[in-house]
Write a protein that holds these residues in place. Structure first.
Motif, PDB file in Angstrom:
ATOM      1  N   SER A  64       0.824  -1.208   0.000  1.00  0.00           N
ATOM      2  CA  SER A  64       0.000   0.000   0.000  1.00  0.00           C
ATOM      3  C   SER A  64       0.861   1.261   0.000  1.00  0.00           C
ATOM      4  O   SER A  64       0.532   2.248  -0.673  1.00  0.00           O
ATOM      5  CB  SER A  64      -0.927  -0.005   1.220  1.00  0.00           C
ATOM      6  N   ARG A 119       1.908   2.229  -3.472  1.00  0.00           N
ATOM      7  CA  ARG A 119       0.885   2.974  -4.200  1.00  0.00           C
ATOM      8  C   ARG A 119       0.907   4.453  -3.813  1.00  0.00           C
ATOM      9  O   ARG A 119       0.792   5.330  -4.667  1.00  0.00           O
ATOM     10  CB  ARG A 119      -0.488   2.361  -3.926  1.00  0.00           C
ATOM     11  N   HIS A 120       1.072   4.724  -2.523  1.00  0.00           N
ATOM     12  CA  HIS A 120       1.136   6.115  -2.065  1.00  0.00           C
ATOM     13  C   HIS A 120       2.386   6.814  -2.605  1.00  0.00           C
ATOM     14  O   HIS A 120       2.337   8.001  -2.975  1.00  0.00           O
ATOM     15  CB  HIS A 120       1.139   6.165  -0.537  1.00  0.00           C
TER      16      HIS A 120
END
Length: 319
Positions: A183, A186-187
């Motif tokens: 995750s 993605r950031h």
């Protein structure tokens, strides 16, 4: 394939929507084919006369055309393979992801460089020949590709460190999200895209303001030329905005996929047409039709030299 289509049919509750999706596929293929034909014609025109491939703005223009052709071919192929649920080995998917990720950034970065070239031509005319020579243009293209590769390299470094060798031999439906394993990754990718967006916006606004000041102070032919350069910057800004919105599309599509599959399919086709095809049809408009010299050469080569006019003769004599 039949099972996949049956699942889609059960999800939407009728055959009419399946036919509608097929119409979307056909529409996209027609648009891609038309844009590729136009781009290939423009690229051929570019290489037909040495004036074009020794002038900075046309060199950048050709770079955007080549970038657009590559991204259209690869993304259209990925879109169709994903739609029909065709699997491939991951090493091949990796190659296609690398090309699409790289050239997603090459076009907007090149547009930014073209805006800077217009700024130098209008606001620093005495240094234009020095700063925008053929050699410096080729060096700039290498820099453009280097800057454009940074987001892709960041994603791939994390990916290579996280998967085993057996992963590359697996067969899967290829998508960009397969290479986002964490995750935070993605950031990070989103942060890099937004940073690029910010820098490009600053350059566009800076160039616009400076050219506007020169346009107000200019007179006669200089004023006409300056305002034409200002309109070109505005078109670049609009084209750049569409390209940069495309960088956010994977995040939006991934969120929608968690909600509804058919909505995801429709949104993905809409995003592809609006933010991938549309900005790439503006390049032929800006330099293929609005630029007088390129338009005259394009018309001559498109008609195989059968139609000539005085303007074209003057163009050949003066360049």
């Amino acid at each position: 394939m039949l099972k996949y289509m049956a699942d889609n049919n059960s999800m939407v509750g009728g055959e009419s929507l399946i036919r509608k999706i097929n119409d979307q596929v056909i529409l996209v293929q027609v648009l891609v084919a038309v844009f590729l034909c136009i781009n290939f014609l423009l690229i051929t025109t570019f290489f037909m006369k040495d004036f074009f491939y020794t002038t900075t703005r046309y060199i950048f223009f050709a770079n955007t055309l080549l970038s657009d052709c590559l991204i259209l071919i690869v993304t259209n192929l990925l879109l169709n393979l994903s739609y029909f649920r065709v699997t491939m080995q991951m090493w091949l998917c990796l190659i296609m992801f690398t090309v699409s990720s790289l050239y997603n950034f090459v076009t907007p970065v090149t547009l930014t460089a073209m805006t800077l070239e217009r700024y130098v031509a209008i606001c620093m005319p005495l240094r234009h020949g020095e700063l925008c020579s053929t050699r410096s243009s080729l060096h700039c293209i290498l820099i453009i590709h280097g800057l454009s590769s940074v987001p892709c390299i960041v994603v791939l470094l994390v990916f290579f460190a996280s998967v085993t060798h057996s992963f590359y031999k697996q067969y899967r439906v290829c998508s960009v999200e397969m290479f986002i394993l964490h995750s935070w990754q993605r950031h990070l990718r989103s942060a890099i895209s937004q940073f690029y967006f910010l820098i490009m916006c600053i350059i566009i606004v800076f160039s616009y303001v400076k050219i506007m000041k020169v346009a107000k102070a200019a007179s006669g032919e200089n004023k006409k030329s300056t305002w034409k350069g200002l309109r070109t910057v505005i078109l670049h800004a609009f084209q750049l905005l569409l390209c940069l919105i495309q960088l956010w599309c994977p995040f939006i599509e991934n969120a929608i996929l968690q909600i509804d599959f058919m909505l995801y399919v429709n949104v993905r086709y809409f995003n592809y047409i609006m933010f991938s095809l549309a900005p790439r049809c503006l390049s032929p408009l800006i330099y293929g039709l609005r630029d007088e010299k390129f338009f005259l050469a394009l018309k001559n080569y498109a008609l195989c030299g059968f139609v000539k006019n005085k303007s074209l003769d003057v163009f050949h004599l003066t360049n």
